[in-house]
Design an enzyme around this catalytic site. Structure first.
Site, PDB file in Angstrom:
ATOM      1  N   SER A 239      -9.731   1.399   3.117  1.00  9.95           N
ATOM      2  CA  SER A 239      -8.886   2.224   2.274  1.00  9.95           C
ATOM      3  C   SER A 239      -7.825   1.451   1.507  1.00  9.95           C
ATOM      4  CB  SER A 239      -8.208   3.286   3.126  1.00  9.95           C
ATOM      5  OG  SER A 239      -7.276   2.686   4.018  1.00  9.95           O
TER       6      SER A 239
ATOM      7  N   SER B 252      -9.615  -1.090   7.247  1.00 10.90           N
ATOM      8  CA  SER B 252      -9.091  -0.892   5.896  1.00 10.90           C
ATOM      9  C   SER B 252      -8.383  -2.079   5.250  1.00 10.90           C
ATOM     10  CB  SER B 252      -8.155   0.306   5.872  1.00 10.90           C
ATOM     11  OG  SER B 252      -8.910   1.474   5.827  1.00 10.90           O
TER      12      SER B 252
ATOM     13  N   LYS C 197       0.851  -1.196   0.000  1.00  6.24           N
ATOM     14  CA  LYS C 197       0.000   0.000   0.000  1.00  6.24           C
ATOM     15  C   LYS C 197       0.884   1.243   0.000  1.00  6.24           C
ATOM     16  CE  LYS C 197      -3.889   1.767   2.866  1.00  6.24           C
ATOM     17  NZ  LYS C 197      -4.751   1.419   4.026  1.00  6.24           N
TER      18      LYS C 197
END
Ligand code: GLN
Length: 495
Positions: free
Chosen positions: A160, A184, A85
């Site tokens: 997210s 997330s 990420k």
């Protein structure tokens, strides 16, 4: 489709990929090339990656292949492509958090979790998209691009960690890293039909993870199957003195233990998890999961989490409060994007923050600043902390009775892009089942439990006591083997 010779090697499970690398049935260069080819073919429509590092990845792969050919001992994940990420630092990379604020940030250091991952031999093939500063539940808050759900390109992958989940669902890679502050990792894993694990707070170093809400943030793995999540968790876990909240407890051999049978499992379920707002198909799938656990010999019983209803309210005070403090450093002077439209210092701050942050980040900063301000602090922030303690106590009591708590990950399957964009409250409510875990600091796993009639994945969440990740993994593996949901893949990759 099963893992026959016809399955592209990037689509194999992580353990199969590692086995074939070890046997020299495939080379790391072949695996990295297959990954890059899949990204090339599909990522124009999925949009999971913000950055891909083809040359660097191929060079690292070639070096592991040479070392293997020479008969050298290589680390356990040698040559395995992984996505990360874009909120984790690595020297030499640009790390954006999908924000204009950090569009050109090049960190001078590498995150503890990435260091461990690379030391174990994994190859970072690229950086994945996210909601700006990890704030959001659909990926749509990214200032850079939209990520689409590989199961249905008109739908959100969740957030997210939108790109980390989509890159695994699209089978570019067998695993990735995400971060989880309120869900997330687990919510996008659930919406994308992959496995995602949020470790106990302190299990994985936060050093080099760009902070959102420091008392809640935790890095964790996503993978196509439970064993893959165990392998990655083992690689990234462990004490790091550079993170003062990192806990020095031994790391079990998750990858070795995950497939061991679990006798006498006690599974709890909480009626509050089946209340209004839960989609009927999701509710039915979770009930079937409980039935399956019963058939597998587990004891399934009701537990209470009396303060669960207050978790969203407490989280949306605590997380924005911490965010408003963490994000105060981005002022265009110390850190971050600097506007060129200013007359004086105050203007410079205002213009830089005004242009650098997107609307959701601004909303969080305003909420947090308000909750922390004199006169409101006790009424909002301090009270939320009290609720947090009650939530933690609920879990402590529940875990006297059961080993894991099973329930839904998210109230619905993947929603349409744009559907909740103008309704922050509706968006916040998609975290209703995941947030309690972060407030309590405990671990939880999300795994595929079934599919809706329209073919969208439905996730099952298991929560467990602090530092009992192994129990979660074993209970999840047990379900995964019996439920037979693993072989399904998105149509776009031949499922
Ligand atoms: N969706 C939640 C939020 O917007 C959780 C985000 C996260 O876990 N990083 O805050």
């Amino acid at each position: 489709m099963s893992s026959t010779a016809a399955t592209p090697i990037n689509q194999l499970s992580m353990s199969e990929q590692l086995q074939r690398l070890q046997n020299k049935a495939i080379s790391s260069v072949e695996l990295v090339d297959a990954t890059l080819a899949a990204i090339e073919t599909h990522d124009g429509s999925v949009g999971a990656f913000l950055q891909v590092y083809p040359e660097q990845a191929r060079a690292q792969a070639a070096s592991f292949d040479e070392r293997r050919a020479r008969g050298e001992t290589v680390p356990s994940l040698a040559g395995l492509p992984i996505a990360i990420k874009d909120n984790m630092c690595r020297t030499g990379d640009t790390v954006t958090c999908a924000s204009r604020m950090l569009h050109n940030y090049r960190p001078p250091y590498t995150a503890g979790a990435i260091e461990r991952l690379e030391r174990a031999g994994a190859i970072v093939v690229g950086r994945t998209n996210l909601d700006e500063f990890a704030m959001g539940s659909s990926g749509e808050n990214s200032a850079v691009q939209l990520t689409r759900n590989p199961w249905d390109l008109e739908r959100t992958p969740g957030g997210s960690s939108s790109g980390s989940a989509a890159s695994v669902a699209a089978r570019y890679v067998s695993g990735s890293l995400g971060s989880d502050t309120g869900g997330s990792i687990r919510q996008p894993a659930g919406l994308c039909g992959v496995v995602g694990l949020k470790p106990t707070y302190g299990r994985v170093s936060r050093y080099g993870l760009i902070a959102f809400a420091s008392s809640l943030d935790q890095i964790g793995p996503l993978a196509t199957d439970v064993t893959g999540a165990a392998i990655l968790l083992e690689a990234i876990s462990g004490h790091d003195p550079r993170d003062s909240t990192s806990v020095d407890v031994p790391v079990p051999s998750y990858s070795q233990l995950v497939q061991q049978p679990l006798a006498g499992l006690r599974v709890g379920f909480c009626p509050a998890h089946f209340s209004e707002g839960l989609d009927q198909e999701v509710a039915q799938t979770i009930r079937q999961a409980l039935t399956l656990y019963r058939q597998l010999g587990a004891e399934v019983k009701e537990i209470a989490l009396p303060h669960a209803d207050y978790s969203v309210a407490a989280y949306y005070l605590i997380a924005p409060s911490e965010a408003s403090s963490n994000l105060s450093r981005y002022d265009g002077i110390h850190y971050g994007y600097r506007s060129d439209k200013f007359e004086n210092l105050a203007d410079l701050y205002a213009a830089s923050r005004g242009e650098g942050f997107g609307p959701e980040v601004k909303r969080r900063i305003m909420l947090g600043t308000y909750a922390l301000s004199a006169g409101y602090y006790d009424q909002y922030y301090a009270r939320a902390l009290k609720v947090r303690r009650l939530i933690r106590r609920d879990y402590d009591e529940a875990f006297q009775e059961v080993d894991v708590i099973a329930g839904p990950v998210a109230p619905t399957t993947a929603f349409r892009l744009g559907e909740k964009n103008n309704d922050p409250l509706a968006m916040y409510l998609s975290d209703i089942y995941t947030i309690g875990t972060n407030l309590a600091g405990i671990p939880a796993i999300s795994l595929p439990a079934g599919y809706s009639k329209s073919g969208l994945p439905i996730g099952l969440q298991l929560q467990g006591p602090a530092f009992e990740e192994i129990k979660l993994l074993q209970a999840a593996y047990m379900f995964e083997q019996a439920a037979g949901v693993l072989e399904r893949k998105p149509g776009m990759v031949g499922g």
